[in-house]
Scaffold this active site. Structure first.
Site: not given
Ligand code: TYM
Length: 332
Positions: A112, A195, A198
């Site tokens: 990032k 992947k 967003k």
């Molecule tokens: P975020 O918002 O980026 O992603 C949310 C969830 O979606 C999954 N994900 C995917 N899974 C499969 N293929 C993809 N292309 C793909 N893109 C996203 C992510 O693995 C995630 O599960 N850091 C976390 C948010 C967070 C969190 C936490 C999660 C903050 N605190 C505590 C668990 C526990 C995140 O980046 O979410």
């Protein structure tokens, strides 16, 4: 029931198929067997610039999508991270036991910050995984269902939990990453070795849950495949096709082999058309329900207020123990 926690950043106005398959699908299952906490990671979202009014709106929209996708706010605790002050507070304590080098090895930060330019990346983006560790440890979560891209952050969480426990006495549950291998990573339709994300540069490569059906169909029909034209699973040499086959299998609850068997001998067009129908079948009702829920924002806010109180109770109890263990003089 074992505890479970997971969350997503409300950093776009729609979730995408990767979020749905990598996370929401297993959340829905696991909420039956776990005491589940699901939250909207707004503190995490501001580690990159957000427009304030949009962030507020996207937080409600993301919450509506959780519910529309099957998260039950009366069975699970569904809340906004910034409603529970203990998240920011525990993160501070964990910052002090995290090594600078350890934090520097986090690949999501490297990716990032490279995108933004090293110098304009915020310190918040750097400490993002430490805030995430706090999210998990506050609730004494045993299982954390996420996609593959989050594995390293869960590993860090485990390390920090063990470190704190051995330095200050048993305080935290050491959590497990709950990652389903087949669906852990959904790829961008235009760039099938990256992947689905967003922040992707190819808007046509992302299927948003709130896309109109026609748009969904168009994106799938135009998905990048290969010139060889034969339907078979070869993740290395035919990543685009492998992604389509995986999507089809997961969304219909079938094995990839049985999908290959059905479409072998046919052209890619046939597979894509069938896949578009499957995706629209799954995503269509989620979209409709989300829009319905968004008609009554006061009701969403009411649900969030009730759930925040429950989350706060659990989180504050952990934070009190932490403050005591590290030697803070507690108010009389
Ligand atoms: P975020 O918002 O980026 O992603 C949310 C969830 O979606 C999954 N994900 C995917 N899974 C499969 N293929 C993809 N292309 C793909 N893109 C996203 C992510 O693995 C995630 O599960 N850091 C976390 C948010 C967070 C969190 C936490 C999660 C903050 N605190 C505590 C668990 C526990 C995140 O980046 O979410």
């Amino acid at each position: 029931k074992p505890r479970l926690l997971s969350g997503m950043q409300p950093s776009a106005d729609s979730l995408h198929l990767g979020n749905y398959i990598g996370a929401l699908l297993s959340w829905k299952e696991l909420q039956q067997t776990h005491d589940a906490f699901f939250f909207l990671a707004d503190l995490h979202a501001i580690t990159v610039p957000q427009e304030p009014e949009r962030l507020r709106e996207n937080t409600r929209r993301t919450m509506a999508q959780y519910i529309a996708a099957g998260i039950d706010p009366s069975a699970s605790t569904l809340f906004v991270q910034s409603h529970v002050p203990a998240h920011a507070e525990l993160a501070w304590v964990l910052n002090t036991i995290t090594g600078f080098g350890e934090a520097s090895r986090m690949t999501q930060f490297k990716d990032k910050s490279a995108k933004q330019g090293q110098d304009s990346a915020s310190v918040g983006l750097f400490t993002y995984p430490i805030l995430q560790a706090g999210d998990i440890l506050l609730y004494q979560a045993a299982d954390v269902p996420v996609g593959e891209d989050q594995r390293q952050h869960i590993e860090l969480t485990r390390d920090l939990a063990n470190r704190f426990n051995s330095r200050f006495g048993d305080t935290f549950t050491v959590p497990n990453a709950y990652i389903l291998t087949d669906t852990a990573k959904i790829y961008d339709l235009q760039n099938p070795t990256a992947k689905m994300s967003k922040s992707s540069e190819s808007p046509a490569g992302i299927v948003w849950l709130l896309d109109e059906p026609k748009v969904t169909e168009k994106k799938i029909m135009r998905a990048v495949t290969d010139a060889d034209g034969e339907v078979r699973l070869d993740r290395e040499n035919k990543p685009g096709l492998a992604n389509l086959l995986t999507l089809f299998a997961v969304l219909t609850g079938r094995t990839v082999d049985s999908v290959v068997e059905e479409f072998a001998g046919g052209g890619y067009g046939t597979l894509k058309k069938a896949l578009a129908a499957v995706v629209i079948d799954v995503v269509g009702p989620i979209r409709a329900r989300t829009l319905e829920l968004l008609d009554d924002p006061a009701e969403l806010d009411r649900i969030l207020a009730i759930n925040a109180a429950r989350a706060d109770e659990v989180a504050q109890a952990t934070l009190d123990t932490v403050y005591d263990r590290v030697g803070f003089l507690r108010p009389a």
